[in-house]
Design a protein around this motif. Structure first.
Motif, PDB file in Angstrom:
ATOM      1  N   TRP B  41       0.814  -1.208   0.000  1.00  0.00           N
ATOM      2  CA  TRP B  41       0.000   0.000   0.000  1.00  0.00           C
ATOM      3  C   TRP B  41       0.854   1.269   0.000  1.00  0.00           C
ATOM      4  N   ASN B  42       0.401   2.270  -0.740  1.00  0.00           N
ATOM      5  CA  ASN B  42       1.140   3.526  -0.682  1.00  0.00           C
ATOM      6  C   ASN B  42       0.270   4.763  -0.613  1.00  0.00           C
ATOM      7  N   ALA B  43      -1.018   4.581  -0.403  1.00  0.00           N
ATOM      8  CA  ALA B  43      -1.954   5.679  -0.153  1.00  0.00           C
ATOM      9  C   ALA B  43      -2.005   6.713  -1.259  1.00  0.00           C
ATOM     10  N   THR B  44      -1.427   6.420  -2.397  1.00  0.00           N
ATOM     11  CA  THR B  44      -1.442   7.441  -3.445  1.00  0.00           C
ATOM     12  C   THR B  44      -2.080   6.902  -4.712  1.00  0.00           C
ATOM     13  N   ALA B  45      -1.906   7.658  -5.762  1.00  0.00           N
ATOM     14  CA  ALA B  45      -2.546   7.295  -7.020  1.00  0.00           C
ATOM     15  C   ALA B  45      -2.214   5.869  -7.442  1.00  0.00           C
ATOM     16  N   ARG B  46      -1.011   5.409  -7.080  1.00  0.00           N
ATOM     17  CA  ARG B  46      -0.662   4.070  -7.518  1.00  0.00           C
ATOM     18  C   ARG B  46      -1.538   3.009  -6.880  1.00  0.00           C
ATOM     19  N   GLY B  48      -4.458   3.013  -6.911  1.00  0.00           N
ATOM     20  CA  GLY B  48      -5.545   2.773  -7.846  1.00  0.00           C
ATOM     21  C   GLY B  48      -5.268   1.569  -8.726  1.00  0.00           C
ATOM     22  N   GLN B  49      -4.000   1.133  -8.704  1.00  0.00           N
ATOM     23  CA  GLN B  49      -3.687  -0.040  -9.504  1.00  0.00           C
ATOM     24  C   GLN B  49      -3.960  -1.321  -8.755  1.00  0.00           C
ATOM     25  N   GLY B  50      -4.583  -1.222  -7.601  1.00  0.00           N
ATOM     26  CA  GLY B  50      -4.892  -2.451  -6.875  1.00  0.00           C
ATOM     27  C   GLY B  50      -3.865  -2.764  -5.814  1.00  0.00           C
ATOM     28  N   LEU B  51      -4.327  -3.295  -4.716  1.00  0.00           N
ATOM     29  CA  LEU B  51      -3.474  -3.571  -3.572  1.00  0.00           C
ATOM     30  C   LEU B  51      -2.949  -4.996  -3.680  1.00  0.00           C
ATOM     31  N   LYS B  52      -1.639  -5.107  -3.540  1.00  0.00           N
ATOM     32  CA  LYS B  52      -1.069  -6.449  -3.654  1.00  0.00           C
ATOM     33  C   LYS B  52      -0.725  -6.967  -2.274  1.00  0.00           C
ATOM     34  N   PHE B  53      -1.135  -8.190  -2.013  1.00  0.00           N
ATOM     35  CA  PHE B  53      -0.826  -8.781  -0.720  1.00  0.00           C
ATOM     36  C   PHE B  53       0.585  -9.351  -0.770  1.00  0.00           C
ATOM     37  N   VAL B  54       1.454  -8.925   0.142  1.00  0.00           N
ATOM     38  CA  VAL B  54       2.837  -9.401   0.062  1.00  0.00           C
ATOM     39  C   VAL B  54       3.259 -10.204   1.266  1.00  0.00           C
ATOM     40  N   GLY B  55       2.309 -10.558   2.093  1.00  0.00           N
ATOM     41  CA  GLY B  55       2.656 -11.407   3.223  1.00  0.00           C
ATOM     42  C   GLY B  55       3.676 -10.785   4.132  1.00  0.00           C
ATOM     43  N   LEU B 274       5.051   3.466   2.216  1.00  0.00           N
ATOM     44  CA  LEU B 274       4.246   3.529   3.417  1.00  0.00           C
ATOM     45  C   LEU B 274       4.012   2.154   4.033  1.00  0.00           C
ATOM     46  N   ALA B 275       3.832   1.139   3.189  1.00  0.00           N
ATOM     47  CA  ALA B 275       3.548  -0.189   3.733  1.00  0.00           C
ATOM     48  C   ALA B 275       4.735  -0.708   4.526  1.00  0.00           C
ATOM     49  N   ALA B 276       5.939  -0.492   4.010  1.00  0.00           N
ATOM     50  CA  ALA B 276       7.121  -0.947   4.742  1.00  0.00           C
ATOM     51  C   ALA B 276       7.232  -0.194   6.057  1.00  0.00           C
TER      52      ALA B 276
END
Lengths: 418, 306, 284
Positions: B41-46, B48-55, B274-276
């Motif tokens: 997740w990065n809370a920005t326009a990107r 909009g490309q869908g959230l990827k689950f990275v475990g 942000l996710a990291a």
């Protein structure tokens, strides 16, 4: 007494509920602009008012950033999450662009595109309106150099600088200097070393827009010859700098040393003109090239550091476009950019000249075509701030030697993850 | 002494406001944030490309990062030193303020007032003290002339920078903690002291027998607060040292006084990830919880003993 | 007489220590009466004209890009409202938690206290996203409103409040409450008539602790109110003085001085309450 307390409490609760109905921001149906230089906020607000009156469209100006601890990027993310993305905002380069890509409007068809050479482009399409031209090199104090018998026109290579620095250093007391060059490398001034000085490695001496060194470094290929010369240059700057300013000084300390004529050179750009003004520094000053190579590199680094972009999802795209156009083509807009905000305009149709000496110096170098590009943004902020900057800092505080500096830099490029 | 049953109306009515605020403002965002740390997740326009689950990817990456590990070590050291300094200082000040000294009200206000200066400006002020004021003293007083040498500036070296952080952190926070000790001391009914006086107790005995146990109760609170707040320190770190002088750790150049909160901030906002940052913040949180649980249980045991 | 002499020496050292301790304030004070450049270059010198202080204060108060007066009053409202809520509601909650010894109450207390440990970074953005979702789903406006920010301060402040109130209520003898129940008081009355007044020193302490934090807080208003919007707090407004390259130190320091005044006033008021409360407590 208790009854009064209860009554007050009830009143407050009612007040709270009243406030809860909060009137939101739909008052003005105009456009919102967000920018990152709080020091020109007042002038921008004034101009916004003038523009509003003449165009009939409301505009809200928000200024974030500077040294308040929050950056424009952060505020943009917060506002985006809150559903309040501004109509016009600022990006600094390719990294910012990639983050907001899906929201940035293609402006290739705008009138001002033809009048500038530094618009922000990706794959041939124009996306960013250059806010101003900025440049840096080695700012020098004309009076001091004259008294020391150093000709600024000769300062175009490493060898020339070495001779000049040694000469001036020997005359420090006579000239009333604390040090030859005012340079900063502390943790919060990492941008001076890892952004600006780093750029010497990337573009000094190369044709404008040439990315060959950048591409090599991005692929982990390090030209040791070029890097070694660059390390000599960094060492020269660090050796002849005021050690206090170098290791612990902040921006005001570094700029102040030059403004109070305690240093002959300053490693900053034309954005320090307002600081010089505030300090009442009127001595002649101009830019000389960086001496990061043995060969002659007769140019300074000039480009546009930030760009206005338009939010593609804005409900007022036409108004936003008009605002940008008017800044370039109306007298009020031109006056704001050059006279009020003291910026160097990026548009060839504007003939006004800024008042600051260093800005005028940049203009001279620019008109003569003696310019090198700004390539540091080709590397991520994280790489420059978290990986490179500490290396410079260790070198400045003498924790590592020059050869270790070269090794560390080489390793940094070879192991780069982002 | 069970006043209410769980179903009792008063219990829930009295708890309702704080429960509501807590859930809305802390609990739900916390859970959401925790969820995000397993994504990109990065809370920005990107986004909009869908959230990827990275475990667990963000978590493993953080433990492989030398600067994160270093931040842990340096933050722990800073916290331990800070906790001791603040509490010792606060107790001494609290005693002074509740004693018979003539200017005690002046002291009460005076020592509390540093907390008035907000985090960022505080750092810039003290930066000036360390970089300019102290060398100036060194220039003025010959026998202190080593202070004027640029090599000896406190903010130039990592270890003295940590000491500087402790000084500023304590200066700001001791008054705050002092207030809690003061409230505890003043909560002691004067009859206790009078009774002891009648029994012929000396000043020291009164202190040990009455004041100390009373302070000990406040101890759990103050230890907890200083521990948690030192661990979370950001404002002063950012403005005083900005991560401080660089140093070598695990073969890399990293910033030497970058505490954990600052490290997370840099990863999230400078590094645009942000996710990291969230993942590190979650680890941060777990560690503090463990530390404070340990601290509270130790304190509780001591409390019972006293 | 010996103990008097000891007292004098102690007094002397305390005073000396206080002066050194407060030295940074001296720096703030003398520099707030200078213009920006003098502040950075000659910070130790006494100002040339003390009247510059009033010139600075006036330019801050009337500065258009800072909107000082409106943000001052907004800060006042937000702080006052938040303080009221962050003392009353947690006190109520803490009381029932202390007087109920069930697993549920212990669990709730533990959760509240554990929340103090949460670093703000974890919840920053999720909070904004969540508030926005609430608005989209229920129409209740939390972002950019007084209600939203006061609720946020209650949320973040209640942990410390509950923690401290809990500790002090535990020390209030249960017999006091029993007695009043025997006299016929209903439960809420027991709280508001007996317990609440006894907690006055704690109210004052919590009020000061939270008051300072809320008054000076930057990050939460930045997120919940947003920069440049209608409702601004003082720290948000004053941030405009710290530009990218030009920090107007003279105005920043003067603004700090001005911001300290309301808090000092709050402190004085709270001080009296603490003393009054102590006296009332000991009489009982």
């Amino acid at each position: 007494m208790r009854k009064i307390g209860v009554a007050a409490l009830v009143l407050l609760m009612i007040g709270a509920v009243v406030f809860a109905s909060g009137r939101p921001e739909t008052g003005r149906d105009g456009i919102t602009l967000m920018q990152n230089k709080p020091e020109i906020d007042a002038m921008l607000q004034d101009y916004g008012q003038v523009w509003s009156d003449s165009s009939g469209i409301g505009i809200t100006i928000k200024s974030v950033g500077g040294s308040s601890g929050t950056s424009l990027g952060q505020q943009l993310r917060a506002d985006y999450t809150a559903g309040e993305m501004p109509d016009i905002f600022i990006i600094a380069g390719i990294e910012d662009y990639r983050e907001w890509e899906s929201l940035i409007l293609d402006l290739s068809g705008e009138k001002w595109v033809a009048d500038t050479s530094v618009a922000f482009t990706v794959d041939g399409k124009v996306y960013g309106f250059p806010v101003a031209i900025e440049g840096w090199g080695m700012a020098y104090n004309g009076d001091i150099l004259k008294a020391a018998g150093v000709d600024p026109a000769s300062l175009t290579s490493y060898g020339a600088y070495k001779t000049a620095f040694q000469k001036i250093d020997g005359m420090k007391d006579k000239l009333g200097l604390d040090s030859v060059v005012s340079m900063a490398a502390s943790a919060d001034m990492g941008w001076v070393t890892a952004h600006h000085n780093f750029n010497s490695l990337l573009s000094n001496g190369l044709p404008y827009g040439d990315m060959s060194v950048v591409k090599d470094l991005q692929n982990g290929k390090v030209d040791q010859n070029r890097l070694q010369q660059y390390a000599d240059w960094v060492e020269l700057l660090f050796t002849y700098a005021d050690q206090t300013v170098l290791t612990t000084g902040n921006y005001d300390a570094q700029v102040g040393a030059f403004a109070t004529e305690k240093a002959a050179f300053l490693h900053q750009g034309n954005w320090v003109d307002p600081n010089m003004d505030a300090a009442g520094a009127t001595f002649p000053m101009a830019f000389a090239p960086h001496g990061s190579l043995k060969q002659v590199t007769d140019g300074i680094f000039v480009s546009a550091p930030s760009f206005y972009v338009i939010n593609a999802e804005s409900k007022n795209v036409a108004a936003a476009k008009q605002f940008l156009n008017d800044m370039v083509y109306t007298n009020a807009g031109q006056n704001f950019m050059v006279k009020e905000a003291g910026m160097l305009p990026a548009f060839s149709n504007i003939t006004l000249k800024p008042a600051g000496q260093l800005s005028q110096s940049v203009q001279k170098w620019s008109s003569a075509g003696k310019v090198y590009s700004w390539n540091q943004y080709q590397f991520s902020g994280e790489f420059r701030d978290q990986v490179l900057a500490p290396i410079y800092n260790q070198f400045a505080t003498k924790q590592i030697s020059k050869s270790e500096f070269v090794q560390a830099m080489t390793r940094a490029f070879e192991n780069r993850k982002n | 002494m069970n006043r209410f049953h769980r179903n009792n109306v008063t219990f829930w009515v009295f708890l309702a406001p704080v429960l509501f605020a807590f859930v809305m403002v802390v609990a739900i965002p916390f859970v959401i944030g925790g969820f995000y740390s397993f994504t990109d997740w990065n809370a920005t326009a990107r986004a909009g490309q869908g959230l990827k689950f990275v475990g667990l990817h963000n978590f493993t990456r953080s433990f492989q990062d030398p600067s994160f590990l270093y931040s842990f070590i340096i933050t722990t050291i800073y916290t331990l030193v800070n906790v001791v300094v603040i509490n010792v200082l606060a107790i001494v000040l609290a005693l002074a303020v509740t004693s018979k000294l003539r200017f005690r009200n002046l002291y009460r206000m005076g020592f509390f007032v540093p907390y008035l200066i907000g985090g960022l400006i505080l750092g810039y002020l003290w930066q000036f003290v360390f970089n300019n004021a102290i060398p100036a003293i060194g220039n003025a007083l010959p026998f202190l002339s080593t202070l004027a040498n640029p090599e000896n500036l406190m903010l130039r070296h990592v270890d003295t920078s940590i000491i500087a952080l402790v000084i500023v952190g304590s200066w700001q926070y001791a008054g705050y903690i002092m207030m809690i000790y003061v409230a505890a001391i003043e909560g002691v009914p004067t009859e206790l002291y009078e009774a002891a006086q009648i029994d012929g107790a000396s000043g020291w005995q009164k202190f040990r027998g009455i004041t100390v146990p009373m302070i000990a109760q406040a101890f759990t609170i103050t230890m907890f607060l200083t521990l948690v707040n030192s661990f979370k320190q950001f404002d002063v770190n950012y403005s005083l040292t900005a991560g401080g002088p660089a140093t070598s750790f695990m073969g890399e150049s990293i910033y030497g006084t970058e505490l954990l909160a600052m490290n997370i901030y840099k990863v999230a906002f400078v590094g645009n990830d942000l996710a990291a940052g969230q993942a590190r913040a979650v680890v941060f949180f777990v560690v503090i919880v463990v530390f404070s649980l340990v601290q509270v249980s130790i304190n509780k045991k001591k409390e019972l003993e006293l | 007489m010996k103990s008097n002499k000891r007292l004098y020496i102690l007094e002397f050292f305390m005073l000396a220590f206080l002066v050194v301790y407060l030295y940074p304030f001296v720096i703030v004070f003398i520099n707030s009466a200078k213009d920006a450049f003098s502040v950075t270059q000659y910070p130790m010198r006494l100002p040339e004209k003390w009247s510059q202080l009033f010139v600075n204060m006036e330019s801050i108060w009337t500065s258009r890009n800072v909107r000082y007066s409106s943000s001052f009053f907004s800060s006042l409202i937000i702080t006052a409202l938040s303080l009221v809520f962050v003392t009353i509601f947690p006190a109520m909650g803490a009381w029932v938690l202390v007087r109920t010894k069930t697993k549920t109450s212990q669990f709730i207390f533990l959760i509240f206290v554990a929340a103090m440990v949460i670093p703000f970074q974890i919840v920053m953005f999720p909070l904004v996203a969540w508030f926005r979702t609430v608005f989209q789903v229920t129409g209740l406006r939390l972002l950019r409103t007084y209600f939203g920010i006061v609720l946020a301060y209650l949320g973040f402040g209640l942990s410390l409040s509950v923690f401290v109130y809990h500790g002090f209520i535990k020390n209030i003898p249960f017999e006091l409450e029993e007695a009043s129940i025997i006299d016929g008081c209903k439960l809420p009355e027991v709280f508001f008539r007996i317990i609440f007044p006894l907690l006055t020193p704690v109210h004052a302490t919590i009020g000061i602790l939270h008051g300072m934090w809320i008054w000076n807080d930057f990050l939460l208003p930045l997120l919940v109110l947003g920069k440049g919007n209608r409702i601004q707090t003082l720290p948000l407004a004053v941030a405009n003085f710290a530009g990218a390259y030009v920090k107007q130190w003279d105005l920043i320091l003067t603004a700090i001085l001005m911001a300290m005044i309301p808090v000092l006033i709050l402190f004085f008021i709270a001080q009296k309450r603490i003393v009054k409360g102590m006296v009332a407590g000991s009489i009982k």
